[in-house]
Design a protein around this motif. Structure first.
Motif, PDB file in Angstrom:
ATOM      1  N   LEU A  55      42.635  37.920  39.658  1.00 34.38           N
ATOM      2  CA  LEU A  55      43.572  38.786  38.939  1.00 34.38           C
ATOM      3  C   LEU A  55      44.701  39.256  39.864  1.00 34.38           C
ATOM      4  N   ALA A  56      44.357  39.665  41.063  1.00 34.59           N
ATOM      5  CA  ALA A  56      45.366  40.143  42.015  1.00 34.59           C
ATOM      6  C   ALA A  56      46.346  39.022  42.370  1.00 34.59           C
ATOM      7  N   HIS A  57      45.830  37.820  42.602  1.00 31.16           N
ATOM      8  CA  HIS A  57      46.702  36.690  42.930  1.00 31.16           C
ATOM      9  C   HIS A  57      47.611  36.334  41.747  1.00 31.16           C
ATOM     10  N   LYS A  58      47.072  36.454  40.554  1.00 33.18           N
ATOM     11  CA  LYS A  58      47.853  36.182  39.345  1.00 33.18           C
ATOM     12  C   LYS A  58      49.035  37.147  39.238  1.00 33.18           C
ATOM     13  N   GLN A  59      48.840  38.361  39.739  1.00 29.87           N
ATOM     14  CA  GLN A  59      49.889  39.383  39.712  1.00 29.87           C
ATOM     15  C   GLN A  59      50.685  39.400  41.023  1.00 29.87           C
ATOM     16  N   ASN A  60      50.516  38.350  41.828  1.00 34.38           N
ATOM     17  CA  ASN A  60      51.204  38.209  43.118  1.00 34.38           C
ATOM     18  C   ASN A  60      50.901  39.339  44.098  1.00 34.38           C
ATOM     19  N   ILE A  64      43.279  43.495  46.776  1.00 35.33           N
ATOM     20  CA  ILE A  64      42.587  43.955  45.566  1.00 35.33           C
ATOM     21  C   ILE A  64      42.595  45.481  45.587  1.00 35.33           C
ATOM     22  N   THR A  65      42.961  46.082  44.472  1.00 32.36           N
ATOM     23  CA  THR A  65      42.965  47.540  44.365  1.00 32.36           C
ATOM     24  C   THR A  65      41.885  47.980  43.375  1.00 32.36           C
ATOM     25  N   ALA A  66      41.653  49.274  43.346  1.00 35.65           N
ATOM     26  CA  ALA A  66      40.696  49.830  42.386  1.00 35.65           C
ATOM     27  C   ALA A  66      41.126  49.493  40.961  1.00 35.65           C
ATOM     28  N   ILE A  69      39.917  46.093  40.061  1.00 37.49           N
ATOM     29  CA  ILE A  69      38.474  46.094  39.786  1.00 37.49           C
ATOM     30  C   ILE A  69      38.208  46.628  38.381  1.00 37.49           C
ATOM     31  N   LEU A  70      38.830  47.750  38.048  1.00 41.99           N
ATOM     32  CA  LEU A  70      38.615  48.354  36.728  1.00 41.99           C
ATOM     33  C   LEU A  70      39.116  47.448  35.608  1.00 41.99           C
ATOM     34  N   GLN A  71      40.262  46.810  35.831  1.00 42.74           N
ATOM     35  CA  GLN A  71      40.797  45.886  34.830  1.00 42.74           C
ATOM     36  C   GLN A  71      39.882  44.668  34.676  1.00 42.74           C
ATOM     37  N   THR A  72      39.370  44.177  35.789  1.00 44.59           N
ATOM     38  CA  THR A  72      38.458  43.033  35.758  1.00 44.59           C
ATOM     39  C   THR A  72      37.191  43.382  34.988  1.00 44.59           C
TER      40      THR A  72
END
Length: 109
Positions: A55-60, A64-66, A69-72
């Motif tokens: 997810l973080a890579h997809k958003q460039n 990884i942030t909290a 994690i919560l979105q995942t």
């Protein structure tokens, strides 16, 4: 990189403490059940971390942030975890802030 798969497991002492705190005092858990719980918790943590990384890579993002994690967790249908984790995160952030302020005030004195 990890040399052995066992290196990815969460510490047994932490798992034992969580199990003990979650169950009534009269309950007992076998060594095998404890090992299974530890392995399942480790696999879950790795799964969420991997999904959050994607997810973080997809958003460039490189980190990884909290929020990731919560979105995942929400995307993986674990949204029932999000409210309590959000609350715990707020408590943690307040604790860190208070500790920082306390340290700064001691330094100024």
């Amino acid at each position: 990189m990890v040399e052995r798969i066992e290196d990815l497991n969460l510490p047994n002492a932490v798992i034992a403490r969580l199990i003990k705190e979650s169950l009534p005092e009269s309950a007992s858990v076998s060594k095998e059940a404890r090992a299974a719980i530890a392995r399942a918790a480790s696999v879950f943590a790795i799964f969420v971390t991997s999904s959050s990384t994607a997810l973080a890579h997809k958003q460039n993002h490189k980190t990884i942030t909290a929020k990731d994690i919560l979105q995942t967790l929400t995307e993986l249908d674990f949204e029932s975890f999000v409210p309590s984790l959000t609350q715990d995160l707020e408590v943690y952030r307040k604790m860190v802030k208070d500790k920082k302020e306390s340290k700064a005030s001691k330094k100024d004195s």
